[in-house]
Design a protein around this motif. Structure first.
Motif, PDB file in Angstrom:
ATOM      1  N   LEU A  54       3.151  -9.487 -12.019  1.00  0.00           N
ATOM      2  CA  LEU A  54       3.744  -8.530 -11.081  1.00  0.00           C
ATOM      3  C   LEU A  54       2.675  -8.080 -10.094  1.00  0.00           C
ATOM      4  CD1 LEU A  54       6.193  -6.710 -10.296  1.00  0.00           C
ATOM      5  CD2 LEU A  54       5.231  -4.992 -11.855  1.00  0.00           C
ATOM      6  N   VAL A  55       2.942  -8.219  -8.796  1.00  0.00           N
ATOM      7  CA  VAL A  55       1.994  -7.831  -7.751  1.00  0.00           C
ATOM      8  C   VAL A  55       2.387  -6.475  -7.166  1.00  0.00           C
ATOM      9  CG1 VAL A  55       0.957  -8.480  -5.544  1.00  0.00           C
ATOM     10  CG2 VAL A  55       1.526 -10.248  -7.217  1.00  0.00           C
ATOM     11  N   LEU A  56       3.637  -6.340  -6.734  1.00  0.00           N
ATOM     12  CA  LEU A  56       4.137  -5.097  -6.163  1.00  0.00           C
ATOM     13  C   LEU A  56       5.381  -4.660  -6.925  1.00  0.00           C
ATOM     14  CD1 LEU A  56       3.884  -5.947  -2.324  1.00  0.00           C
ATOM     15  CD2 LEU A  56       2.227  -4.692  -3.725  1.00  0.00           C
ATOM     16  N   ASP A  57       5.462  -3.370  -7.204  1.00  0.00           N
ATOM     17  CA  ASP A  57       6.587  -2.834  -7.964  1.00  0.00           C
ATOM     18  C   ASP A  57       7.226  -1.697  -7.170  1.00  0.00           C
ATOM     19  OD1 ASP A  57       8.414  -2.125  -9.873  1.00  0.00           O
ATOM     20  OD2 ASP A  57       6.959  -1.164 -11.211  1.00  0.00           O
ATOM     21  N   ARG A  58       8.318  -2.007  -6.458  1.00  0.00           N
ATOM     22  CA  ARG A  58       9.062  -1.025  -5.644  1.00  0.00           C
ATOM     23  C   ARG A  58       8.108  -0.269  -4.705  1.00  0.00           C
ATOM     24  NH1 ARG A  58      12.029   1.988 -10.450  1.00  0.00           N
ATOM     25  NH2 ARG A  58       9.953   1.622 -11.282  1.00  0.00           N
ATOM     26  N   THR A  59       7.323  -1.052  -3.976  1.00  0.00           N
ATOM     27  CA  THR A  59       6.281  -0.501  -3.097  1.00  0.00           C
ATOM     28  C   THR A  59       6.802  -0.305  -1.682  1.00  0.00           C
ATOM     29  OG1 THR A  59       4.472  -1.481  -4.363  1.00  0.00           O
ATOM     30  CG2 THR A  59       4.025  -0.974  -2.052  1.00  0.00           C
ATOM     31  N   THR A  60       6.485   0.842  -1.115  1.00  0.00           N
ATOM     32  CA  THR A  60       6.771   1.122   0.299  1.00  0.00           C
ATOM     33  C   THR A  60       5.437   1.338   1.011  1.00  0.00           C
ATOM     34  OG1 THR A  60       8.950   2.081  -0.173  1.00  0.00           O
ATOM     35  CG2 THR A  60       7.882   2.710   1.901  1.00  0.00           C
ATOM     36  N   TRP A  61       5.235   0.617   2.093  1.00  0.00           N
ATOM     37  CA  TRP A  61       3.939   0.668   2.796  1.00  0.00           C
ATOM     38  C   TRP A  61       4.160   0.270   4.255  1.00  0.00           C
ATOM     39  CZ3 TRP A  61      -0.517   2.352   0.501  1.00  0.00           C
ATOM     40  CH2 TRP A  61      -1.698   2.237   1.238  1.00  0.00           C
ATOM     41  N   GLN A  62       3.276   0.745   5.132  1.00  0.00           N
ATOM     42  CA  GLN A  62       3.397   0.426   6.553  1.00  0.00           C
ATOM     43  C   GLN A  62       2.057  -0.080   7.090  1.00  0.00           C
ATOM     44  OE1 GLN A  62       3.713   3.592   9.784  1.00  0.00           O
ATOM     45  NE2 GLN A  62       5.803   2.774   9.851  1.00  0.00           N
ATOM     46  N   PHE A  63       2.097  -1.234   7.758  1.00  0.00           N
ATOM     47  CA  PHE A  63       0.947  -1.758   8.488  1.00  0.00           C
ATOM     48  C   PHE A  63       1.236  -1.556   9.977  1.00  0.00           C
ATOM     49  CE2 PHE A  63       1.130  -4.173   4.533  1.00  0.00           C
ATOM     50  CZ  PHE A  63      -0.181  -4.074   4.076  1.00  0.00           C
ATOM     51  N   GLY A  64       0.391  -0.772  10.652  1.00  0.00           N
ATOM     52  CA  GLY A  64       0.674  -0.392  12.030  1.00  0.00           C
ATOM     53  C   GLY A  64      -0.122  -1.172  13.055  1.00  0.00           C
ATOM     54  N   PRO A  65       0.153  -0.960  14.344  1.00  0.00           N
ATOM     55  CA  PRO A  65      -0.578  -1.649  15.418  1.00  0.00           C
ATOM     56  C   PRO A  65      -2.046  -1.240  15.431  1.00  0.00           C
ATOM     57  CG  PRO A  65       0.799   0.108  16.306  1.00  0.00           C
ATOM     58  CD  PRO A  65       1.160  -0.025  14.872  1.00  0.00           C
ATOM     59  N   GLY A  66      -2.935  -2.225  15.495  1.00  0.00           N
ATOM     60  CA  GLY A  66      -4.368  -1.959  15.534  1.00  0.00           C
ATOM     61  C   GLY A  66      -5.003  -1.695  14.188  1.00  0.00           C
ATOM     62  N   ASP A  67      -4.221  -1.694  13.104  1.00  0.00           N
ATOM     63  CA  ASP A  67      -4.811  -1.520  11.768  1.00  0.00           C
ATOM     64  C   ASP A  67      -5.758  -2.676  11.474  1.00  0.00           C
ATOM     65  OD1 ASP A  67      -3.480   0.797  11.287  1.00  0.00           O
ATOM     66  OD2 ASP A  67      -2.053  -0.021   9.836  1.00  0.00           O
ATOM     67  N   ARG A  68      -6.902  -2.361  10.898  1.00  0.00           N
ATOM     68  CA  ARG A  68      -7.861  -3.375  10.439  1.00  0.00           C
ATOM     69  C   ARG A  68      -8.118  -3.081   8.973  1.00  0.00           C
ATOM     70  NH1 ARG A  68     -10.392  -5.426  15.416  1.00  0.00           N
ATOM     71  NH2 ARG A  68     -11.997  -6.425  14.163  1.00  0.00           N
ATOM     72  N   ILE A  69      -7.423  -3.818   8.104  1.00  0.00           N
ATOM     73  CA  ILE A  69      -7.348  -3.472   6.687  1.00  0.00           C
ATOM     74  C   ILE A  69      -7.957  -4.581   5.840  1.00  0.00           C
ATOM     75  CG2 ILE A  69      -5.758  -3.095   4.754  1.00  0.00           C
ATOM     76  CD1 ILE A  69      -3.919  -1.665   6.742  1.00  0.00           C
ATOM     77  N   GLY A  70      -8.841  -4.186   4.908  1.00  0.00           N
ATOM     78  CA  GLY A  70      -9.366  -5.093   3.896  1.00  0.00           C
ATOM     79  C   GLY A  70      -8.568  -4.947   2.618  1.00  0.00           C
ATOM     80  N   LEU A  71      -8.032  -6.053   2.107  1.00  0.00           N
ATOM     81  CA  LEU A  71      -7.225  -6.051   0.887  1.00  0.00           C
ATOM     82  C   LEU A  71      -8.114  -6.512  -0.269  1.00  0.00           C
ATOM     83  CD1 LEU A  71      -4.388  -5.576  -0.259  1.00  0.00           C
ATOM     84  CD2 LEU A  71      -3.840  -7.943   0.319  1.00  0.00           C
ATOM     85  N   ILE A  72      -8.294  -5.631  -1.267  1.00  0.00           N
ATOM     86  CA  ILE A  72      -9.260  -5.864  -2.337  1.00  0.00           C
ATOM     87  C   ILE A  72      -8.535  -5.985  -3.674  1.00  0.00           C
ATOM     88  CG2 ILE A  72     -11.336  -4.962  -3.464  1.00  0.00           C
ATOM     89  CD1 ILE A  72     -11.845  -3.256  -1.022  1.00  0.00           C
ATOM     90  N   GLY A  73      -9.093  -6.801  -4.566  1.00  0.00           N
ATOM     91  CA  GLY A  73      -8.564  -6.938  -5.921  1.00  0.00           C
ATOM     92  C   GLY A  73      -9.267  -8.072  -6.629  1.00  0.00           C
ATOM     93  N   VAL A  74      -9.159  -8.099  -7.958  1.00  0.00           N
ATOM     94  CA  VAL A  74      -9.784  -9.176  -8.718  1.00  0.00           C
ATOM     95  C   VAL A  74      -9.042 -10.481  -8.435  1.00  0.00           C
ATOM     96  CG1 VAL A  74     -10.554  -7.630 -10.554  1.00  0.00           C
ATOM     97  CG2 VAL A  74      -8.326  -8.752 -10.750  1.00  0.00           C
ATOM     98  N   ASN A  75      -9.674 -11.606  -8.773  1.00  0.00           N
ATOM     99  CA  ASN A  75      -8.998 -12.892  -8.642  1.00  0.00           C
ATOM    100  C   ASN A  75      -7.724 -12.879  -9.477  1.00  0.00           C
ATOM    101  OD1 ASN A  75     -10.983 -13.893  -6.981  1.00  0.00           O
ATOM    102  ND2 ASN A  75     -12.097 -14.941  -8.611  1.00  0.00           N
ATOM    103  N   GLY A  76      -6.627 -13.319  -8.889  1.00  0.00           N
ATOM    104  CA  GLY A  76      -5.358 -13.352  -9.599  1.00  0.00           C
ATOM    105  C   GLY A  76      -4.544 -12.079  -9.486  1.00  0.00           C
ATOM    106  N   SER A  77      -5.044 -11.085  -8.729  1.00  0.00           N
ATOM    107  CA  SER A  77      -4.301  -9.817  -8.616  1.00  0.00           C
ATOM    108  C   SER A  77      -3.136  -9.907  -7.637  1.00  0.00           C
ATOM    109  CB  SER A  77      -5.254  -8.692  -8.179  1.00  0.00           C
ATOM    110  OG  SER A  77      -5.824  -8.978  -6.911  1.00  0.00           O
ATOM    111  N   GLY A  78      -3.111 -10.956  -6.799  1.00  0.00           N
ATOM    112  CA  GLY A  78      -1.972 -11.147  -5.906  1.00  0.00           C
ATOM    113  C   GLY A  78      -2.267 -10.916  -4.437  1.00  0.00           C
ATOM    114  N   LYS A  79      -3.547 -10.899  -4.054  1.00  0.00           N
ATOM    115  CA  LYS A  79      -3.892 -10.645  -2.647  1.00  0.00           C
ATOM    116  C   LYS A  79      -3.297 -11.720  -1.731  1.00  0.00           C
ATOM    117  CE  LYS A  79      -8.334 -10.786  -3.435  1.00  0.00           C
ATOM    118  NZ  LYS A  79      -8.302 -11.112  -4.868  1.00  0.00           N
ATOM    119  N   SER A  80      -3.473 -12.991  -2.110  1.00  0.00           N
ATOM    120  CA  SER A  80      -2.925 -14.072  -1.291  1.00  0.00           C
ATOM    121  C   SER A  80      -1.406 -14.022  -1.253  1.00  0.00           C
ATOM    122  CB  SER A  80      -3.392 -15.437  -1.825  1.00  0.00           C
ATOM    123  OG  SER A  80      -4.806 -15.565  -1.702  1.00  0.00           O
TER     124      SER A  80
END
Length: 599
Positions: free
Chosen positions: A299-325
């Motif tokens: 399970l990567v996301l569980d009923r998640t609500t999130w917003q990526f906005g214009p100009g956001d520069r976001i680093g997505l972090i997690g262990v290998n296999g956590s579901g980043k890709s």
């Protein structure tokens, strides 16, 4: 005392001279980071120092009885041997199981990997961890590591840095991971044009010293100096440099950045991005996502609500296999959520660089494949031709006319990244873009992204690159949520350490608050008041454990910074042992209280 001496060493690979008349030495306890262009001779220098290769001329001498541990890039493991045989050799189980250092090494590098798995069954990351564990389990006078952070996640890299800093061995390491260089090295060697230039301090000190030398020499390459000033501005304004004090004056280098603006004009970039994208980029609404498809895999996301906005520069972090890709593929619309929906802005022009290299026509030439997409592109306030951008990312002169079939993996990755940028996207999804890139190319890529107006979502184990090009960090911590990290990577490591400490000691115990909500019935023979008191005590102990875990993470970081100060290391080590003893005592209390409650 010098462990290894090189005297007037020269070496060539075919017709290409890599090292010319190089004389240097490696002293006992010295920690050296080696940098330079890909193909410039770093690996050759390592092989010569280790004694695995003989120089064409000159001499390499080792002190008598020198114990050298050498990790090459190849992970040369016998495919028929098991992880247990490769790492532990003939050690009896009672022997290694009773050694705290060996247990920590196995827990941090091998983890849940089956000790009886054969090398032929391992993934690239598992092979790298096994090779590292095999090397580090033994004592060496000199440890030599060629790209040790390849395939490791941020957490494993941080552990490795702290581990190496606490060892007494001399260290020579080749890596493109600039955070790791600062964490472990006290000197830097740059292999350039057949020479080895030497600098005091880690990567941050090396950048400052290089700028000082360029200023004194009045270098004529204005664009390269601008790049260097921007790099220094980042180093001085960004996270504190993890390096010993350099011996050269830095006043002149500081003067270079006195009026230097921040690496990025963030407000202006967001304004441009909003004009290109509008208000909506990606809105995740009550999204559930499994890594292997609906209901399949972790399970990567569980009923998640999130917003990526214009100009956001976001680093997505997690262990290998956590579901980043998987999250990037969700945004790229190549996988669908189990439930919920992803709202994409109508003006989104997305480019996705995945870890898999897409097929390119092997008969075409480099410049042709870029000009097929577009011949010119506007980045920030400047227009670039395809040829100019190719030169910036390492394809200089005749290299632009190479046939794609002759390119290395790193060159193909650079080419694909450039093709994405030439398509003028306003959203970039980058999955490990730094793989196989040398530091000079990384500097160019960072500078290019500084002027790119759009939304950037980045997955990278290169901590320096992650902190350099993004403004915010978001983590996948295994709880089905996207967690904002105001403290960046440091906060991520602290939260991971705190969670791992409790999990390792008490297994999969359910938090007291959740137990109270899900199973309100009190234990037999216990009054409601007694149960409330025990719950309060359980919560108090958990808060203490959280505080001690934070202190433990800070102590590990301090040990990494005090790599060359053995007196300080001894004091910190004693403090760490005392802290771990406190944690053991409190965790025993926690178990006793939890047992009384029937948890």
């Amino acid at each position: 005392m010098n462990l290894v001496n090189l005297e007037s060493v020269s070496h060539a690979y075919g017709p290409k001279p890599l090292l010319h008349d190089v004389s240097l030495g490696v002293e006992a306890g010295e920690r050296i980071g080696v940098v330079g262009r890909n193909g410039g001779g770093k690996t050759t220098l390592m092989s010569l120092i280790a004694g695995d290769a003989k120089p064409d001329s000159g001499r390499v001498t080792h002190t008598r009885g020198l114990r050298v541990g050498f990790l090459s890039q190849r992970d040369d493991l016998d495919p028929d041997r098991t992880v247990r045989e490769l790492v532990l050799g003939g050690r009896a189980e009672h022997e290694w199981a009773g050694d705290q250092g060996v247990r920590e090494l196995l827990g941090s590098l091998i983890g849940d990997l089956d000790l009886d798995a054969r090398a032929s069954e391992l993934s690239g990351g598992e092979r790298r961890r096994t090779a590292l564990a095999r090397l580090l389990i033994d004592e060496h006078d000199l440890i030599m590591l060629d790209e040790p952070t390849n395939h490791l996640d941020i957490e494993a890299i941080a552990w490795l840095a702290a581990h190496l800093a606490a060892r007494k061995s001399a260290l020579v390491v080749v890596t493109h991971d600039r955070w790791f260089l600062d964490a472990v090295s006290t000197r830097t060697w740059e292999v350039v044009d057949g020479r080895v230039e030497r600098y005091e301090g880690g990567y941050a000190a090396y950048v400052l010293a290089k700028a000082e030398r360029a200023r004194i020499a009045q270098a004529s390459e204005e664009r390269r100096q601008n790049l260097m000033r921007k790099e220094i501005a980042w180093l001085r304004r960004g996270p504190p440099a993890r390096t010993s004090k350099p011996k050269f004056r830095i006043e002149a280098a500081q003067a270079l950045i006195a009026n230097e603006p921040p690496p990025r004009e963030s407000v202006e970039l967001v304004k441009f991005a909003t004009a290109r994208l509008g208000r909506t980029v990606y809105d995740l609404e009550d999204v559930t996502l499994h890594a292997g498809g609906p209901g399949s895999g972790p399970l990567v996301l569980d009923r998640t609500t999130w917003q990526f906005g214009p100009g956001d520069r976001i680093g997505l972090i997690g262990v290998n296999g956590s579901g980043k890709s998987s999250v990037l593929r969700l945004l790229a619309d190549t996988v669908q959520p189990d439930s919920g929906r992803v709202v994409r802005g109508k003006t989104v022009r997305m480019a996705h660089l995945s870890q898999e290299l897409a097929e390119l026509d092997p008969t075409r030439r480099v410049l042709e494949t870029i000009e097929d997409v577009r011949k010119y592109i506007q980045v920030g306030k400047k227009e670039w031709t395809a040829s100019q951008l190719l030169e910036r990312l390492g394809f200089k002169g005749d290299a632009q006319w190479k046939v794609i079939g002759d390119l290395s993996g790193g060159e193909r990755r650079r080419l694909q990244l450039l093709r994405l940028l030439m398509d003028d996207p306003n959203v970039l999804l980058l999955d490990e873009p730094t793989n196989d890139l040398d530091i000079e190319t990384l500097n160019e890529l960072e500078d290019l992204l500084d002027g790119w107006p759009g939304t950037l979502i980045l997955v990278s184990h290169d901590r320096y690159f992650l902190e350099r090009v993004t403004d915010r960090s978001v983590a996948l911590l295994g709880d089905g949520r996207l967690s904002l990290l105001p403290g960046g990577v440091d906060e991520y490591l602290q939260r991971r350490a705190a969670g791992a400490a409790l999990t390792a000691r008490v297994g999969s115990a359910v938090p007291a608050e959740r137990v109270a909500a899900e199973a309100p019935a009190q234990p037999a023979g216990m009054s409601a008041k007694e149960e409330r008191e025990l719950r309060k005590e359980l919560n108090r102990l958990e808060r203490q454990l959280d505080r001690l875990s934070d202190k433990e993470a800070k102590l590990h970081a301090a040990m990494a910074e005090a790599a060359s100060d053995y007196a300080r290391l001894g004091s910190l080590d004693a403090e760490l042992r005392d802290l771990l003893s406190q944690k053991d005592s409190i965790e025993a209390e926690w178990l006793e209280v939890a047992d009384s409650l029937g948890d």
